[in-house]
Write a protein that holds these residues in place. Structure first.
Motif, PDB file in Angstrom:
ATOM      1  N   LEU A  17       0.865  -1.148   0.055  1.00  0.00           N
ATOM      2  CA  LEU A  17      -0.256   0.138  -0.174  1.00  0.00           C
ATOM      3  C   LEU A  17       1.035   1.256  -0.049  1.00  0.00           C
ATOM      4  O   LEU A  17       1.706   1.335   0.931  1.00  0.00           O
ATOM      5  N   LEU A  18       0.902   1.987  -1.097  1.00  0.00           N
ATOM      6  CA  LEU A  18       1.962   3.143  -1.336  1.00  0.00           C
ATOM      7  C   LEU A  18       1.257   4.460  -1.274  1.00  0.00           C
ATOM      8  O   LEU A  18       0.271   4.717  -2.050  1.00  0.00           O
ATOM      9  N   ALA A  76      -2.006   5.726   7.401  1.00  0.00           N
ATOM     10  CA  ALA A  76      -2.967   5.977   6.319  1.00  0.00           C
ATOM     11  C   ALA A  76      -4.186   6.688   6.881  1.00  0.00           C
ATOM     12  O   ALA A  76      -5.347   5.831   6.810  1.00  0.00           O
ATOM     13  N   THR A  77      -3.981   7.904   7.164  1.00  0.00           N
ATOM     14  CA  THR A  77      -5.353   8.560   7.636  1.00  0.00           C
ATOM     15  C   THR A  77      -6.391   8.824   6.419  1.00  0.00           C
ATOM     16  O   THR A  77      -5.919   8.776   5.252  1.00  0.00           O
ATOM     17  N   PRO A  78      -7.546   9.402   6.691  1.00  0.00           N
ATOM     18  CA  PRO A  78      -8.463   9.560   5.845  1.00  0.00           C
ATOM     19  C   PRO A  78      -7.993  10.604   4.780  1.00  0.00           C
ATOM     20  O   PRO A  78      -8.367  10.324   3.524  1.00  0.00           O
ATOM     21  N   ASP A  79      -7.296  11.423   5.235  1.00  0.00           N
ATOM     22  CA  ASP A  79      -6.708  12.469   3.982  1.00  0.00           C
ATOM     23  C   ASP A  79      -5.681  11.810   3.174  1.00  0.00           C
ATOM     24  O   ASP A  79      -5.541  12.473   2.046  1.00  0.00           O
ATOM     25  N   VAL A  80      -4.943  10.779   3.623  1.00  0.00           N
ATOM     26  CA  VAL A  80      -3.976  10.398   3.030  1.00  0.00           C
ATOM     27  C   VAL A  80      -4.445   9.329   1.843  1.00  0.00           C
ATOM     28  O   VAL A  80      -4.137   8.835   0.846  1.00  0.00           O
ATOM     29  N   GLN A  81      -5.718   8.542   2.501  1.00  0.00           N
ATOM     30  CA  GLN A  81      -6.215   7.369   1.690  1.00  0.00           C
ATOM     31  C   GLN A  81      -6.649   7.712   0.061  1.00  0.00           C
ATOM     32  O   GLN A  81      -6.667   6.827  -0.505  1.00  0.00           O
ATOM     33  N   ALA A  82      -6.966   8.998  -0.008  1.00  0.00           N
ATOM     34  CA  ALA A  82      -7.489   9.381  -1.353  1.00  0.00           C
ATOM     35  C   ALA A  82      -6.308   9.231  -2.447  1.00  0.00           C
ATOM     36  O   ALA A  82      -6.606   8.867  -3.666  1.00  0.00           O
ATOM     37  N   ARG A  83      -5.100   9.313  -1.876  1.00  0.00           N
ATOM     38  CA  ARG A  83      -4.036   9.140  -2.997  1.00  0.00           C
ATOM     39  C   ARG A  83      -3.484   7.778  -2.854  1.00  0.00           C
ATOM     40  O   ARG A  83      -2.316   7.778  -3.690  1.00  0.00           O
ATOM     41  N   LEU A  84      -3.771   6.737  -2.119  1.00  0.00           N
ATOM     42  CA  LEU A  84      -2.906   5.689  -1.743  1.00  0.00           C
ATOM     43  C   LEU A  84      -3.219   4.611  -3.117  1.00  0.00           C
ATOM     44  O   LEU A  84      -4.120   4.637  -3.961  1.00  0.00           O
ATOM     45  N   LEU A  85      -2.290   3.824  -3.331  1.00  0.00           N
ATOM     46  CA  LEU A  85      -2.131   2.960  -4.454  1.00  0.00           C
ATOM     47  C   LEU A  85      -1.719   1.519  -3.750  1.00  0.00           C
ATOM     48  O   LEU A  85      -1.080   1.248  -3.190  1.00  0.00           O
ATOM     49  N   LEU A  86      -2.500   0.417  -4.388  1.00  0.00           N
ATOM     50  CA  LEU A  86      -2.465  -0.688  -3.890  1.00  0.00           C
ATOM     51  C   LEU A  86      -1.679  -1.401  -5.116  1.00  0.00           C
ATOM     52  O   LEU A  86      -2.116  -1.411  -6.280  1.00  0.00           O
TER      53      LEU A  86
END
Length: 106
Positions: A17-18, A76-86
């Motif tokens: 999870l990047l 991986a807070t909610p504000d970070v989750q929008a840009r995460l890549l699996l």
């Protein structure tokens, strides 16, 4: 090189999870268990191979039924989750033991 057992292969990183903005990543086993919340630079670099399957992290799907799959790291807070890549670290098809052994441990 030694042959790897099924269990040994399963315990290696299968997905990452990047956060592409910070290059922070968490690593997961083949059965979606968290290995580390802080992947090494070697694993982050390995995860950026264009052969790997990459998908945007879907926070809604994760919350609806998969929170025990790939538990989120603390960063991986909610504000970070929008840009995460699996990133799935296996190409299609069977890998040889030599290929498995090229995956950085964490």
């Amino acid at each position: 090189m030694n042959e790897l057992s099924y269990v040994e292969k399963l315990s290696l990183p299968h997905s990452v999870l990047l956060d592409p903005e910070t290059q922070r990543a968490a690593a997961y086993t083949g059965n979606h268990r968290l290995i580390t919340e802080t992947a090494t630079p070697a694993l982050v670099q390995y995860a950026q191979n264009p052969e790997w399957k990459v998908q945007k992290f879907d926070a809604r799907q994760h919350a609806q039924g998969l929170p025990e799959w790939r538990p989120l790291p603390a960063w991986a807070t909610p504000d970070v989750q929008a840009r995460l890549l699996l990133v799935h670290l296996r190409p299609h098809g069977v890998q040889s033991d030599a290929e498995w052994q090229t995956i950085p441990k964490k």
